[in-house]
Design a protein around this motif. Structure first.
Motif, PDB file in Angstrom:
ATOM      1  N   GLY A 123       1.197  -1.155  -0.098  1.00  9.94           N
ATOM      2  CA  GLY A 123      -0.417   0.003   0.072  1.00  9.94           C
ATOM      3  C   GLY A 123       1.160   0.999   0.244  1.00  9.94           C
ATOM      4  O   GLY A 123       0.264   2.288   0.342  1.00  9.94           O
ATOM      5  N   CYS A 183       6.082   0.429   3.940  1.00  8.13           N
ATOM      6  CA  CYS A 183       5.559  -1.062   4.508  1.00  8.13           C
ATOM      7  C   CYS A 183       6.774  -0.683   6.136  1.00  8.13           C
ATOM      8  O   CYS A 183       7.423  -1.901   5.143  1.00  8.13           O
ATOM      9  CB  CYS A 183       5.166  -1.689   4.462  1.00  8.13           C
ATOM     10  SG  CYS A 183       4.546  -3.423   5.338  1.00  8.13           S
ATOM     11  N   ASN A 193       1.198   8.802  -1.632  1.00  7.10           N
ATOM     12  CA  ASN A 193       0.833   7.420  -1.749  1.00  7.10           C
ATOM     13  C   ASN A 193      -0.417   6.598  -2.132  1.00  7.10           C
ATOM     14  O   ASN A 193      -1.403   6.991  -1.955  1.00  7.10           O
ATOM     15  CB  ASN A 193       1.361   6.216  -0.655  1.00  7.10           C
ATOM     16  CG  ASN A 193       2.664   7.054  -0.701  1.00  7.10           C
ATOM     17  OD1 ASN A 193       3.856   7.540  -1.669  1.00  7.10           O
ATOM     18  ND2 ASN A 193       3.716   7.041   0.723  1.00  7.10           N
ATOM     19  N   GLU A 199      -2.742   3.737  -1.075  1.00  6.54           N
ATOM     20  CA  GLU A 199      -3.378   2.946   0.461  1.00  6.54           C
ATOM     21  C   GLU A 199      -2.884   4.034   1.858  1.00  6.54           C
ATOM     22  O   GLU A 199      -3.648   5.186   2.487  1.00  6.54           O
ATOM     23  CB  GLU A 199      -3.279   2.112   0.954  1.00  6.54           C
ATOM     24  CG  GLU A 199      -4.182   1.513   1.542  1.00  6.54           C
ATOM     25  CD  GLU A 199      -4.224   0.284   1.719  1.00  6.54           C
ATOM     26  OE1 GLU A 199      -5.980  -0.488   2.603  1.00  6.54           O
ATOM     27  OE2 GLU A 199      -3.989  -0.536   0.962  1.00  6.54           O
ATOM     28  N   PHE A 200      -1.829   4.145   2.305  1.00  6.03           N
ATOM     29  CA  PHE A 200      -1.221   5.019   3.107  1.00  6.03           C
ATOM     30  C   PHE A 200       0.243   5.236   3.015  1.00  6.03           C
ATOM     31  O   PHE A 200       0.890   5.184   2.306  1.00  6.03           O
ATOM     32  CB  PHE A 200      -0.794   3.750   4.789  1.00  6.03           C
ATOM     33  CG  PHE A 200      -0.160   2.456   4.035  1.00  6.03           C
ATOM     34  CD1 PHE A 200       1.127   2.513   3.993  1.00  6.03           C
ATOM     35  CD2 PHE A 200      -0.757   1.249   3.359  1.00  6.03           C
ATOM     36  CE1 PHE A 200       1.379   1.799   3.723  1.00  6.03           C
ATOM     37  CE2 PHE A 200      -0.518  -0.017   3.478  1.00  6.03           C
ATOM     38  CZ  PHE A 200       0.941   0.364   3.087  1.00  6.03           C
ATOM     39  N   GLY A 201       0.219   6.740   3.716  1.00  6.11           N
ATOM     40  CA  GLY A 201       1.981   7.359   4.119  1.00  6.11           C
ATOM     41  C   GLY A 201       2.797   5.972   4.612  1.00  6.11           C
ATOM     42  O   GLY A 201       4.022   5.521   3.215  1.00  6.11           O
ATOM     43  N   LEU A 249       3.441   2.792   7.110  1.00  6.66           N
ATOM     44  CA  LEU A 249       2.395   0.864   7.840  1.00  6.66           C
ATOM     45  C   LEU A 249       3.836   0.877   8.427  1.00  6.66           C
ATOM     46  O   LEU A 249       4.269   0.310   8.176  1.00  6.66           O
ATOM     47  CB  LEU A 249       2.112   0.610   7.104  1.00  6.66           C
ATOM     48  CG  LEU A 249       1.630  -1.272   7.484  1.00  6.66           C
ATOM     49  CD1 LEU A 249      -0.010  -0.611   8.149  1.00  6.66           C
ATOM     50  CD2 LEU A 249       0.926  -2.535   6.582  1.00  6.66           C
TER      51      LEU A 249
END
Length: 129
Positions: free
Chosen positions: A95, A98, A114, A116-118, A120
């Motif tokens: 995403g 990670c 990004n 899905e997320f910056g 994780l």
């Protein structure tokens, strides 16, 4: 591209058209990683025993998609750098950025746009963000 010996990029641009697997120490200082992918996503992955250090550097994509994963037992340090355009649809580790390892350091950096997320953090004890 597999990094199995220590490598330092200073003031250089690395164009990635395939995955980057880090088994040793990889340092980017005042440098840029430009992702030029196709249909298959490009993976930047730090394996156990490997490390990625970004200092005053940029990771961005021009085409395709990419994601970054720091596996358990690896090391990641990002200082005064920028990461943009990471991530794609699929498993959670794809995403964006990670981090599955301890002691990650991300300071004075910008992570944006990004999928899905910056960032994780998963089992990333003692990390400094």
């Amino acid at each position: 591209m597999i990094i199995s010996e220590p490598k330092i990029y200073r003031g250089e641009t690395l164009v990635l058209d395939r995955s980057l697997i880090v088994k040793s120490h990889l340092v980017f200082y005042d440098s840029e990683i430009v992702v030029r992918g196709g249909v298959k996503p490009i993976k930047i992955e730090m394996l156990p025993g490997g490390s990625l250090t970004l200092i005053n550097s940029v990771i961005r994509k021009e085409t395709g998609s990419y994601y970054i994963v720091a596996r358990a037992g690896s090391r990641i340090v990002i200082l005064n750098s920028e990461i943009s355009g990471a991530g794609l649809f699929g498993p959670l580790d794809r995403g964006g950025l990670c981090i599955e390892t301890r002691d990650a350091v991300i300071l004075s950096s910008i992570i944006h746009d990004n999928y899905e997320f910056g960032i994780l953090l998963f089992n990333a004890d003692h990390s400094i963000i």
